[in-house]
Scaffold this motif. Structure first.
Motif, PDB file in Angstrom:
ATOM      1  N   ASP A 135       0.856  -1.156   0.069  1.00 37.92           N
ATOM      2  CA  ASP A 135       0.054  -0.066  -0.109  1.00 37.92           C
ATOM      3  C   ASP A 135       0.891   1.297  -0.112  1.00 37.92           C
ATOM      4  O   ASP A 135       0.586   2.291  -0.758  1.00 37.92           O
ATOM      5  CB  ASP A 135      -0.976   0.006   1.200  1.00 37.92           C
ATOM      6  N   PHE A 136       1.762   1.334   0.788  1.00 38.42           N
ATOM      7  CA  PHE A 136       2.918   2.407   0.691  1.00 38.42           C
ATOM      8  C   PHE A 136       3.414   2.441  -0.736  1.00 38.42           C
ATOM      9  O   PHE A 136       3.735   3.636  -1.144  1.00 38.42           O
ATOM     10  CB  PHE A 136       3.769   2.153   1.967  1.00 38.42           C
ATOM     11  N   ARG A 137       4.087   1.649  -1.066  1.00 38.67           N
ATOM     12  CA  ARG A 137       4.712   1.659  -2.445  1.00 38.67           C
ATOM     13  C   ARG A 137       3.815   1.889  -3.425  1.00 38.67           C
ATOM     14  O   ARG A 137       4.314   2.672  -4.361  1.00 38.67           O
ATOM     15  CB  ARG A 137       5.477   0.579  -2.666  1.00 38.67           C
ATOM     16  N   TRP A 138       2.493   1.656  -3.394  1.00 36.18           N
ATOM     17  CA  TRP A 138       1.645   2.039  -4.540  1.00 36.18           C
ATOM     18  C   TRP A 138       1.381   3.438  -4.418  1.00 36.18           C
ATOM     19  O   TRP A 138       1.329   4.031  -5.554  1.00 36.18           O
ATOM     20  CB  TRP A 138       0.321   1.225  -4.471  1.00 36.18           C
ATOM     21  N   HIS A 139       1.264   3.856  -3.296  1.00 36.37           N
ATOM     22  CA  HIS A 139       0.946   5.410  -3.268  1.00 36.37           C
ATOM     23  C   HIS A 139       2.175   6.296  -3.758  1.00 36.37           C
ATOM     24  O   HIS A 139       2.150   7.581  -4.144  1.00 36.37           O
ATOM     25  CB  HIS A 139       0.148   5.644  -1.811  1.00 36.37           C
ATOM     26  N   TYR A 140       3.332   5.798  -3.330  1.00 35.59           N
ATOM     27  CA  TYR A 140       4.497   6.250  -3.234  1.00 35.59           C
ATOM     28  C   TYR A 140       4.585   6.620  -5.059  1.00 35.59           C
ATOM     29  O   TYR A 140       4.855   7.692  -5.516  1.00 35.59           O
ATOM     30  CB  TYR A 140       5.794   5.724  -2.789  1.00 35.59           C
ATOM     31  N   VAL A 141       4.372   5.362  -5.617  1.00 32.55           N
ATOM     32  CA  VAL A 141       4.473   5.534  -7.175  1.00 32.55           C
ATOM     33  C   VAL A 141       3.583   6.355  -7.881  1.00 32.55           C
ATOM     34  O   VAL A 141       3.922   7.022  -8.811  1.00 32.55           O
ATOM     35  CB  VAL A 141       4.296   3.952  -7.655  1.00 32.55           C
ATOM     36  N   VAL A 142       2.203   6.609  -7.358  1.00 32.86           N
ATOM     37  CA  VAL A 142       1.206   7.346  -7.859  1.00 32.86           C
ATOM     38  C   VAL A 142       1.736   8.691  -7.618  1.00 32.86           C
ATOM     39  O   VAL A 142       1.618   9.602  -8.764  1.00 32.86           O
ATOM     40  CB  VAL A 142      -0.330   6.945  -7.139  1.00 32.86           C
ATOM     41  N   GLY A 143       2.126   9.090  -6.644  1.00 36.29           N
ATOM     42  CA  GLY A 143       2.766  10.508  -6.395  1.00 36.29           C
ATOM     43  C   GLY A 143       3.945  10.768  -7.148  1.00 36.29           C
ATOM     44  O   GLY A 143       4.099  11.973  -7.865  1.00 36.29           O
ATOM     45  N   LEU A 144       4.681   9.871  -7.397  1.00 34.77           N
ATOM     46  CA  LEU A 144       5.640   9.868  -8.316  1.00 34.77           C
ATOM     47  C   LEU A 144       5.474  10.256  -9.848  1.00 34.77           C
ATOM     48  O   LEU A 144       6.007  11.058 -10.549  1.00 34.77           O
ATOM     49  CB  LEU A 144       6.665   8.765  -8.200  1.00 34.77           C
ATOM     50  N   LEU A 145       4.492   9.520 -10.318  1.00 34.03           N
ATOM     51  CA  LEU A 145       4.166   9.328 -11.574  1.00 34.03           C
ATOM     52  C   LEU A 145       3.019  10.681 -11.901  1.00 34.03           C
ATOM     53  O   LEU A 145       3.216  11.259 -12.919  1.00 34.03           O
ATOM     54  CB  LEU A 145       3.356   8.215 -12.242  1.00 34.03           C
ATOM     55  N   LEU A 146       2.173  11.041 -11.197  1.00 33.12           N
ATOM     56  CA  LEU A 146       1.225  11.994 -11.111  1.00 33.12           C
ATOM     57  C   LEU A 146       1.710  13.323 -10.751  1.00 33.12           C
ATOM     58  O   LEU A 146       1.003  14.411 -11.126  1.00 33.12           O
ATOM     59  CB  LEU A 146      -0.296  11.767 -10.715  1.00 33.12           C
ATOM     60  N   GLY A 147       2.452  13.327  -9.578  1.00 38.06           N
ATOM     61  CA  GLY A 147       2.751  14.621  -9.206  1.00 38.06           C
ATOM     62  C   GLY A 147       1.807  15.265  -8.337  1.00 38.06           C
ATOM     63  O   GLY A 147       1.799  16.252  -8.092  1.00 38.06           O
ATOM     64  N   ARG A 148       0.961  14.292  -7.565  1.00 43.72           N
ATOM     65  CA  ARG A 148      -0.354  14.794  -6.839  1.00 43.72           C
ATOM     66  C   ARG A 148      -0.669  13.787  -6.272  1.00 43.72           C
ATOM     67  O   ARG A 148      -0.547  12.220  -6.184  1.00 43.72           O
ATOM     68  CB  ARG A 148      -1.423  15.333  -7.680  1.00 43.72           C
TER      69      ARG A 148
END
Length: 416
Positions: free
Chosen positions: A403-416
């Motif tokens: 769960d942590f890594r998924w949301h980190y990647v989402v923030g990394l790719l989308l910038g939000r």
């Protein structure tokens, strides 16, 4: 009764509890309304020789100037120490306190550090019997109760600790936090404010207002152990020119949930298990929750104000310090407690996204960090996704990690 050493009278200030400001000069013999008294305007008697340079108050009793103090320059909180709290204003020499505002002379304003990234705001230096050695900088926004707990813990610090001051940096207007800063603490407190720009800008602002040779960064939800400040100061005295990373544990006075035990001190938030006591700290372990550095570091390498949230701004700053040859050392005896409850992954997802957003900005600024902050976390997320299908023990911890890594990647790719 013997006057305390830190009292205003001992510092050469007026004893009634106020610091005299510059009162507007009135004509000699003028009353409260500014008009000249009849006796001062009368001419000397015929044949009398006029006195040269008569005394300022040599008048008849009925026209004597009232003995009233001029408006105070700095309001002193009655219990123990004077505190100062300023807000943004067009005139950098005006101070807003309580119900009034007063003009200040130039010598009460200390210029901020000579960095183009620092926000220019006014500040007033709290009175102190001696220059502080450590300036504790606490950025805060909307958490006045947490701030009060942090300041209360500082008031119980080891009496052998060197003189210190506290600079509360408000990230946006916060009347409740200003009220907390005005309370009568046993140490000098400054309160500086900026428009809401994030933790990085608030730390720069606080460091620019600091007067100690060492700047100690704390969070508003951290409480120092009694020997924390003494440990930081001792380490800087033994090893000049290094930064000191203290240890941060969960607050023992509150409930520590299983998810919190997973997050720290050996998890994604703080991983002290990979650090060696009194040894150099890698740049990616630069956590500004309990970190002290020489003050001139902040002038040469301030925080990047482009980081709007509280995520990766301290790690990117640590990378720039590492490139310049500035080193950090881990001192576990400099202990503080983190007062922030997390019940599960839902409470920490926004922090994971902020970390991903910060990594995105750091990679754009430093392309050489692409593998460390972008490619490697993405590969770890893919690997963790496959391990969820394996019937092994510790499934809940693996799910938290995914769960942590998924949301980190989402923030990394989308910038939000």
């Amino acid at each position: 009764m013997e006057m305390p050493r830190w009292s205003p009278s001992a510092l050469g200030a007026p004893s009634p509890g106020v610091i005299r400001g510059r009162a507007e000069r009135q004509p000699r013999g003028a009353g409260e309304d500014g008009r000249r008294s009849p006796c001062s305007a009368s001419k000397p008697a015929p044949g009398a020789t006029p006195a040269r340079n008569p005394p300022a108050h040599r008048h008849e009793p009925h026209c004597r100037r009232p003995r009233s103090l001029p408006p105070p320059r700095i309001a002193i909180t009655p219990p123990r120490w004077p505190t100062s709290c300023t807000t943004l204003d067009g005139n950098p020499k005006r101070v807003a306190m309580g119900a009034g505002s007063w003009e200040l002379p130039d010598d009460t304003l200390t210029p901020l550090a000579s960095s183009p990234t620092l926000t220019s705001v006014q500040r007033v230096t709290s009175l102190s019997p001696q220059t502080p050695v450590v300036s504790v900088v606490i950025p805060t926004r909307g958490r006045a109760a947490k701030l009060a707990g942090a300041l209360r813990a500082l008031s119980e610090t080891d009496p052998q600790a060197p003189p210190f001051e506290v600079v509360v940096a408000l990230d946006g207007e916060d009347a409740e936090a200003e009220e907390v800063a005005r309370r009568g603490w046993s140490f000098p407190v400054q309160c500086v404010a900026q428009r809401q720009q994030g933790a990085a800008a608030a730390r720069n602002l606080g460091a620019g207002a600091a007067s100690g040779s060492v700047v100690l960064f704390l969070n508003d939800d951290t409480r120092v152990h009694g020997g924390c400040l003494l440990a930081h100061a001792d380490f800087h005295a033994r090893q000049a020119g290094v930064g000191v990373l203290g240890r941060t544990d969960w607050d023992p006075n509150g409930e520590i949930t299983p998810y919190m035990r997973w997050l720290a001190p050996s998890g994604h938030q703080f991983n002290f298990s990979r650090l060696t006591p009194h040894a150099p700290v890698p740049w990616d372990a630069t956590w500004a929750t309990n970190l002290s550095v020489p003050r001139h570091w902040l002038s040469e390498e301030p925080f990047d104000m482009g980081f709007q949230g509280a995520g990766m701004e301290d790690t990117e700053w640590g990378y720039r310090l590492h490139r310049r040859g500035f080193s950090l050392v881990y001192a576990p005896e400099a202990l503080c407690f983190h007062d922030h409850r997390y019940d599960g992954p839902r409470d920490y997802r926004w922090r994971a996204r902020l970390a991903g957003q910060g990594a995105r900005r750091a990679v754009r600024k430093h392309p050489e960090l692409a593998f460390t902050l972008a490619a490697k976390p993405c590969l770890a997320f893919v690997a963790r996704s496959f391990t969820l299908a394996l019937p092994r023990r510790g499934y809940r911890q693996r799910l938290w990690d995914w769960d942590f890594r998924w949301h980190y990647v989402v923030g990394l790719l989308l910038g939000r």
